[in-house]
Design a protein around this motif. Structure first.
Motif, mmCIF file in Angstrom:
data_model
loop_
_atom_site.group_PDB
_atom_site.id
_atom_site.type_symbol
_atom_site.label_atom_id
_atom_site.label_comp_id
_atom_site.label_asym_id
_atom_site.label_seq_id
_atom_site.Cartn_x
_atom_site.Cartn_y
_atom_site.Cartn_z
ATOM 1 N N UNK A 1 0.826 -1.201 0.000
ATOM 2 C CA UNK A 1 0.000 0.000 0.000
ATOM 3 C C UNK A 1 0.868 1.261 0.000
ATOM 4 N N UNK A 2 1.935 1.258 0.739
ATOM 5 C CA UNK A 2 2.829 2.409 0.782
ATOM 6 C C UNK A 2 3.449 2.666 -0.575
ATOM 7 N N UNK A 3 3.815 1.575 -1.307
ATOM 8 C CA UNK A 3 4.370 1.729 -2.640
ATOM 9 C C UNK A 3 3.344 2.350 -3.593
ATOM 10 N N UNK A 4 2.076 1.965 -3.449
ATOM 11 C CA UNK A 4 1.032 2.505 -4.316
ATOM 12 C C UNK A 4 0.785 3.973 -4.028
#
Length: 100
Positions: A95-98
């Protein structure tokens, strides 16, 4: 019977072999359910542990699990919760990468 009908709103029915059922209703109600069961014969339905006064089985109580069954259920729930937590922690980096 008059006294118990006025005082009791549920019964603990000892059926033998260590089986105890909770019947919601008076002694007269239970006697009626037994009479109906006897009319149906041995193949008729047994008295439900959580039966209402009319024998419909719609009470909120239900049949209680044994200690071993409760322990097994808690263990399964704990394992499922741990598995979901591991999956969740694995999804947080994705989620952080997105978001970037």
């Amino acid at each position: 019977r008059f006294f118990t009908d006025k005082v009791c709103d549920h019964l603990f029915v000892f059926e033998g072999d260590g089986v105890i059922k909770n019947f919601t209703g008076s002694l007269s109600d239970y006697a009626e359910v037994l009479a109906d069961r006897d009319k149906l014969g041995p193949s008729g339905p047994a008295v439900d542990a959580g039966a209402d006064a009319d024998g419909s089985g719609n009470s909120a109580g239900g049949e209680k699990l044994s200690y071993k069954e409760e322990k097994e259920l808690r263990t399964r729930e704990r394992k499922a919760t741990q598995k979901l937590k591991r999956e969740f922690t694995g999804l947080e980096p994705a989620l952080e990468k997105l978001r970037l």
